[in-house]
Design an enzyme around this catalytic site. Structure first.
Site, mmCIF file in Angstrom:
data_model
loop_
_atom_site.group_PDB
_atom_site.id
_atom_site.type_symbol
_atom_site.label_atom_id
_atom_site.label_comp_id
_atom_site.label_asym_id
_atom_site.label_seq_id
_atom_site.Cartn_x
_atom_site.Cartn_y
_atom_site.Cartn_z
ATOM 1 N N CYS A 79 0.960 -1.180 -0.048
ATOM 2 C CA CYS A 79 -0.246 0.214 -0.012
ATOM 3 C C CYS A 79 1.045 1.222 -0.193
ATOM 4 O O CYS A 79 1.325 1.694 0.981
ATOM 5 C CB CYS A 79 -1.185 0.111 1.223
ATOM 6 S SG CYS A 79 -2.002 1.469 1.200
ATOM 7 N N CYS B 147 -5.302 4.472 -5.055
ATOM 8 C CA CYS B 147 -4.457 3.134 -4.681
ATOM 9 C C CYS B 147 -2.977 3.384 -5.386
ATOM 10 O O CYS B 147 -2.838 3.381 -6.495
ATOM 11 C CB CYS B 147 -5.160 2.007 -5.520
ATOM 12 S SG CYS B 147 -4.201 0.397 -5.388
#
EC number: 5.1.1.7
Length: 300
Positions: free
Chosen positions: A76, A224
């Site tokens: 992430c 993202c």
């Protein structure tokens, strides 16, 4: 409150992140706690970044990355930027080396407040992504949504940035596609044995693209980071873009550089501290300490 730990509600271009300080403890944030935190509007999140004591010498921390459904994620980038901002404020240093299940992550905060994360090497082998069947050329695989003779989405590029990604190239505005409807179907398609992050990308020029992502285990997201990286390298790999490209996600722009000298992918963007508090990592019960009117980065 002895069972409670410090946490911060942060965001990376709108990607909702909870940074949880688990250093000095042996327990972990449970799936049940993650699900409970995500169910509360105040703490709803895309990823939890749980900071643990380092497992290897020379690293600053081990990070567990947890999706909103309680499952574990491998990468992430937006969350890593949030961790850097939180720890930089605490440690008085700018450069960090983190350890995750996907490997080592180098990151640093710049003088202008933007944060760069070395997302490592992209992987394109069908068995590395992974896919359930062999494809010699992962720049374009056979997968589509819609009628056979007139599919809505088709022939995605696939890649791994420590987690699996499929990027569908489109000509129209990325907002004109029902990603909330197609995303769950494609995420769980049998071709992706570990599920996948599903993105729609529209190239504006060799230096810029627009991107929307249905994130595996989290759903629609404003940003993202690993998807932006996967889209950038796939754009360069298919001849659509240069090796450095601005990726416009719903939360704002990310600068992605696929470095030719070592093939590493460098992502640069902002992080924002919203508020902080304490939580129980086993249940998700939390108490808030800082109001949203207070701004600026704070140490955990």
């Amino acid at each position: 409150m002895t069972d409670h730990v410090q946490f911060a509600r942060m965001n990376g271009l709108g990607n909702k992140i909870l940074v949880v300080d688990m250093r000095g403890r042996r327990d972990r944030v449970t799936p049940e706690a993650a699900i409970a935190l995500n169910a509360d509007p105040a703490t709803q999140f895309d990823q939890i970044m749980a900071i643990h004591d380092p497992k290897a010498s020379g690293t600053d921390a081990w990070i567990d990355i947890i999706n909103s459904d309680g499952s574990m994620a491998q990468a992430c980038g937006n969350g890593t930027r949030c961790v850097v901002q939180a720890l930089a404020a605490e440690a008085g240093k700018k450069a960090f080396l983190f350890h995750t299940v996907a490997g080592l992550l180098e990151a640093k905060e710049h003088d202008d407040g933007l944060i760069s994360v070395d997302m490592g090497l992209p992987r394109f082998g069908w068995d590395e992504i992974p896919l359930a069947e062999e494809f010699h050329d992962t720049r374009r695989i056979e997968l589509q949504i819609g009628p056979i003779d007139d599919p809505v989405l088709h022939s995605p590029s696939v890649a791994s940035m420590g987690n699996p990604h499929a990027i569908f190239w489109v000509e129209n505005d990325v907002w004109s596609y029902e990603l909330d409807r197609f995303g769950p179907l494609l995420e769980n398609h049998p071709i992706f044995p570990e599920r996948a992050n599903i993105s729609i990308a529209r190239v504006r020029s060799r230096q810029e693209m627009d991107l929307r992502t249905w994130e595996r285990g989290a759903g629609l997201t404003l940003a993202c980071g690993s998807a932006a990286c996967a889209a950038a390298v796939s754009g360069a790999r298919t001849g659509r873009t240069n090796h450095t490209v601005t990726v416009n996600v719903p939360g704002g722009p990310l600068l992605i550089e696929w470095r030719e000298r070592d093939n590493h992918v460098i992502m640069t963007g902002p992080a924002e501290w919203e508020w902080s508090g304490t939580l129980d990592p086993s249940t998700g019960a939390f108490e808030r300490e800082v109001t949203t009117s207070e701004s600026g980065a704070r140490a955990l």
